[in-house]
Each structure stands twice: as C-alpha cells, then as structure tokens.
Scaffold this active site. Structure first.
Site, PDB file in Angstrom:
ATOM      1  N   ASP A  64       0.868  -0.973   0.098  1.00 54.76           N
ATOM      2  CA  ASP A  64      -0.124  -0.490   0.302  1.00 54.76           C
ATOM      3  C   ASP A  64       0.868   1.563  -0.042  1.00 54.76           C
ATOM      4  OD1 ASP A  64      -1.986   1.683   0.056  1.00 54.76           O
ATOM      5  OD2 ASP A  64      -2.190   1.853   2.308  1.00 54.76           O
ATOM      6  N   THR A  97      -3.169   5.235  -3.777  1.00 58.98           N
ATOM      7  CA  THR A  97      -2.104   5.750  -3.874  1.00 58.98           C
ATOM      8  C   THR A  97      -0.514   6.069  -3.620  1.00 58.98           C
ATOM      9  OG1 THR A  97      -2.023   4.083  -1.907  1.00 58.98           O
ATOM     10  CG2 THR A  97      -2.463   6.143  -0.971  1.00 58.98           C
ATOM     11  N   THR A  98      -0.859   4.780  -4.608  1.00 55.56           N
ATOM     12  CA  THR A  98       0.715   4.552  -5.203  1.00 55.56           C
ATOM     13  C   THR A  98       0.276   5.712  -6.778  1.00 55.56           C
ATOM     14  OG1 THR A  98       1.016   2.102  -4.058  1.00 55.56           O
ATOM     15  CG2 THR A  98       2.409   3.128  -6.084  1.00 55.56           C
ATOM     16  N   ASP A 394      -8.500  -1.262   2.004  1.00 51.25           N
ATOM     17  CA  ASP A 394      -8.974   0.187   0.781  1.00 51.25           C
ATOM     18  C   ASP A 394      -9.927  -0.218   0.138  1.00 51.25           C
ATOM     19  OD1 ASP A 394      -6.653   1.376   1.455  1.00 51.25           O
ATOM     20  OD2 ASP A 394      -4.870   0.524  -0.037  1.00 51.25           O
TER      21      ASP A 394
END
Length: 562
Positions: A64, A97-98, A394
């Site tokens: 994550d 998020t990445t 998530d």
C-alpha cells in the site's frame, strides 16, 4: 568602484544554509523522483511488496503506497509533500496512493528539462493546471454510471470495483472471496458514515478462506472470573444491557477512616458494601436482560451471581466494540443501573460464543438496526494478516465511494492512455510554448500503463505502442483498452471488469498536479541552523526530564529571585 567598497550585508544568522534558483528546483525534483522510485514497483496486480524494518524492530510487509510512505522516515522537505498527498488520497478515497505518488513524480520529471532550459516555472504551472482541468472533464465524460440498477446488479458491479482494488494486494489470489465479503459489509452499514462500524478482527491460524463476515458484532472473549463457565453461551432473541460501571466490591477510594465505639457496628458497614453490590446486580437481573456487557470490570461475585441466574456477562469490553453493539442492537450504554427501562435495552436474533482458531469470540448476529458488520480475518503469519487488513480497508473505502459517487471508469491504464491521447490532440490546437508543456503532461500520464507492464515483466514499449494505436482509432471504440496483465497484450478493461470509481482517478490527478505545481513554485530553501539545534535540545530536555530548573519547586528558569 563604489559598489566594490560597499560593506557586505549580513541578513541571515551565521551558519544558515540557503539554496536558491534553478539548482534548488532541480534538486527538489530529483528528491521527489527518488521517492516515486521507491513505490514505483508496487503498482498493479503484479506489483512487488516492500519489507520495512524500523528502529523498534517491528517488521511491516506492505504493498500500500500510503503505508510505505508513512513508514519511510523522509527528511527532505520537498519530498515530504509526496508523503502528504499519499496520506490525503488514502483518507479521502482509500485507493490509488501509489498512483498519486507516481504521477506527481512523473509530472516533475517531465518538467525538469524545461526548467534546466530556463523556462519560468510559472509558465509550466499554468499549463499543468489547464491540462489537469481538461483531464478531469474528460474523465467525467468517459465515466459510466451504475445508478438505477437493482440491488443484485449493484452488488456485482461493486464487487468488480473491490476486486480491481484487491488484485494488486497480497490477498489478490482470493479477491473474489474478499470482494463479495467487503460489498456485503458496506451494504450492511448502509448510509452510516463512520468507518469504525465495520470491525476487522484478526485471528492467527487457519487459511484466508476461513475468514468470515458477521452481520452484526463479534469480539474476543474478555478476561473472565470464576463462574464464567457455568453461564449459558447461546441465546435466541436476548435482551442486551450495556453498562459503563464496575460491578464488583470496591474499596474506598479516599482514605476514609471510621471510628467505632461498638464492634457490632463494624458488621453493618461490611454489610452495607455487600448490599450496594447486590442491589446493583438485582436491578440488572430485574431489567430482563440476558446478556450484560460492561466497559469496566465485572468481578467474580457478579459473574457467579449472573451464572446462577442463567445470564451471560462480559466485563472490560473495548469501547469501540461496545459502541458497535449499541449501534447494532439499538441499545444505549448506561452509566447507572437505576431505572433501567426496556427502551435502553438492545436485542439481536442470536447471541453465541464460538471458537475461532484458539480464540473464543462473542458473536451478536441478526441485529435489528443492522448498521454494523465485522470481518474476522484468518491467516498464517501476523504480518500477512496485518497486510490483509490494510488491503480490506482500501477495498471498503473504494466500495463506499463507488456507492456514493456511482460512476466508474475502465482501469488497467486505459483511462490514462485515453486522457493522454486527448491532451496531445488538444495541445496541437494551442499556439506557443504551452503546447510543449501540455504535451509533456500527456506523456507523464503514460507512466501508469508503462509501470503496469514493467512490474509484470512485459515489454512496455511494445504494449504502449499497441495501446496508442488502439486509442488513436477515430471511432473512439479503443477508449476502454488497457494493459492485459495475464497475456502481456492489450484488452478491453471494461468488458474484463477492471473498473475503478472515477473519483479515485479525479482525486489522484488533482492531488498529483497540485503537488507538482507546489514543488515547481518553490525557488529557495532556507535552513535555519538554530531550529535544528533547538529540536535537538528539546528532545534532550524531554529525555532528561528535570534537567533544567524543572526540579526546583517555586522557581522555574527565568523567574526572578524574590
């Protein structure tokens, strides 16, 4: 000549480090690119995981982006901005998020040659903002709504979104199993905004498939006293009493002193203590409740008393579990046992205590208001279960977002390629330098499909050429085509059910552009040497406790002598 004789003006304190101009901006861009490179390989279904070992010796294995960014102790001031956008993406949308860190890093990388050639950063910022607005409009135009569908259809659509999120996680192998579980949990809490209404409990042992969803509340058996084993462990439609008081004999808190003239009076004082506790227990029993839960301790006397009357009790229940029981059963937490009326008691269809692995769980299912759900996770290693919990968080966030903003876009880099094509086309209609800048923005968007290919071990150049060719078709039928992770070619992401809520992409592009513009607008960094040493001193004095003047009552440092 006169200018040479002028004295040098000292503006900043000695030892202050200032760096400014083009070199400073390029240094900031390099720092951000280095941070993006750390999480680059975690993108997508074939992304690798990172093992982070901190100074306390705890080990975290995660895929994550936000978790990795939090655990990296980044000291570079400009690179910290990327940590912040990853955190904001995590709290706002949950996934992507990445993506957001990668996009921000790539926008800056594309801006770097222009900065080195002497382009003013404000021109870049202006063009990037324009490109960002155009991209977001295009996403909204391409998004497909899932409104107006029946509940069953909606469930399967939401499960597709959850499966797309989970495919890049450690539990990707069981994504269908967990996706349907997540959708059921989110639909169970309905319009409830508080995320803590979905509890996730971790029990080491077993395999992933042993995980299960409770439509209600489940929590680990609390510490119990003698007499607990005699209590019934299963009830149908019980009344539930929730308390926030201690049910045990209490010694006086104040150092009370009682002087007695007659020894027989002593007994009456001891009896009074017992009468108080018996009175409390009697009122609990008379309320008709069959399950008594308290946030504070329920002592051995009370446990035995309830066991004799076929009542189940549990003390020292965690506050969030108690709140979830209250929300699910429709009960209210009481701070007194006086005047307990039926309205404050909760109820559920079935209460039972079950063995899960080597833990015992108290499970309340079939709750009337049903605004809560609990996922019990099983798995081999602790780190694995921790990562599974982060992955489910998530997925839960994504499903909630998809329920509220019910539009989805094709994933697998399809939407990124389509926006990239659209922006390149738009750039041709603009005169001047900004044409180049918008073109570089469009090129930066291709990082997502390229990285998906790299992480899966495919030839990125080959796949991107195929994608560009497909997306360039005038009919627009190539818009949903993205990278096919299984074959290494391209495929229609929409018909393969690789979907993500449009809000994820909109948020990611917005946040990444903002971060890139923010870093481009900084042209000077001033490092004050005093602030660093002051931090060190503050830490030292905190460690030393009464190092300076703290130990002398009456006169702190800087106080005048009387």
């Amino acid at each position: 000549m006169a200018s040479m004789l002028q004295p040098q003006i000292i503006l900043l304190k000695e030892g202050t480090d200032t760096s400014q101009g083009k070199a400073q901006l390029v240094s900031n861009i390099n720092a951000c690119t280095a941070v993006a490179d750390v999480v680059r390989t975690t993108l997508g279904p074939r992304g690798m995981d990172k093992l982070i070992h901190d100074d306390k010796g705890s080990v975290t294995i995660s895929n994550d982006g936000a978790t990795i960014m939090k655990l990296l102790d980044i000291v570079h001031p400009a690179a910290k901005i990327l940590v912040d956008i990853a955190k904001s993406q995590d709290s706002e949308v949950g996934d992507g998020t990445t993506t957001v860190v990668l996009l921000a890093g790539e926008f800056l990388k594309e801006a770097k040659p222009f900065v080195e050639d002497g382009v003013h950063p404000q021109n870049l910022i202006r063009s990037y903002r324009t490109a960002c607005n155009l991209a977001i409009e295009k996403i909204k135009e391409l998004a497909v709504s899932i409104e107006g569908k029946s509940l069953e259809e909606k469930k399967s659509l939401l499960a597709k979104c959850a499966a797309t999120t989970l495919s890049s996680k450690l539990i990707g192998g069981e994504k269908e199993f967990f996706a349907s579980m997540v959708v059921d949990a989110v639909i169970a809490i309905g319009n409830e905004d508080r995320l803590n209404m979905i509890g996730i409990k971790k029990v080491p042992g077993g395999n992933m498939r042993d995980s299960f969803l409770v439509n209600g509340v489940a929590f680990k058996k609390t510490f119990s006293y003698a007499g607990f084993e005699q209590q019934p462990k299963k009830f149908l439609n019980p009344k539930i009493l929730l308390l926030n008081i201690e049910l045990e004999l209490k010694s006086e808190k104040e150092n009370a002193e009682i002087r007695l003239s007659d020894p027989s009076q002593y007994q009456s004082i001891v009896d009074a203590e017992w009468n108080i506790i018996y009175d409390k227990l009697d009122k609990c029993v008379k309320s008709g409740a069959k399950v008594v839960l308290s946030r504070l301790a329920i002592g051995d006397l009370a446990t035995q008393y309830f066991a004799d009357r076929d009542i189940f009790c549990a003390g020292r229940v965690a506050e969030e579990d108690l709140n979830r029981v209250a929300a699910a059963s429709g009960g209210t937490i009481q701070t007194s046992v006086n005047n307990i009326i039926d309205e404050v008691l909760g109820t559920c269809e079935v209460f039972e205590e079950k063995q899960v692995g080597n833990e015992r769980f108290n499970i309340f299912s079939g709750c009337p208001s049903g605004r809560t759900a609990t996922i019990v996770l099983r798995g081999g290693a602790d780190q694995f279960i921790e990562e599974a919990e982060r992955s489910l968080h998530d997925a839960i966030m994504i499903v909630r977002r998809a329920l509220k903003n019910s539009t989805v876009v094709p994933g697998g880099g399809a939407i990124d390629m389509e926006i990239s094509r659209y922006l390149r086309q738009h750039a041709r209609t603009i005169a001047g330098k900004s044409q180049l800048f918008i073109n570089s923005y469009a090129k930066a968007l291709e990082v997502i499909p390229r990285q998906l290919c790299d992480n899966a071990g495919f030839d990125a150049t080959d796949v991107l050429n195929k994608l560009r060719q497909k997306h360039a078709l005038p009919s627009g039928e190539g818009a949903p085509y993205g990278v096919d992770i299984n074959t290494g070619g391209i495929a229609d992401s929409f018909s393969n059910f690789v979907w993500e809520p449009s809000v994820v992409k909109i948020n990611a592009i917005n946040a990444a552009t903002e971060a890139a513009c923010l870093i481009l607008s900084v042209d000077e960094t001033v490092k004050n040497p005093k602030s660093e040493s002051a931090q060190g001193e503050a830490a030292a004095s905190a460690m030393g406790g009464r190092g300076r003047g703290g130990g002398f009552p009456g006169r702190g440092r800087g106080m005048r002598r009387r």
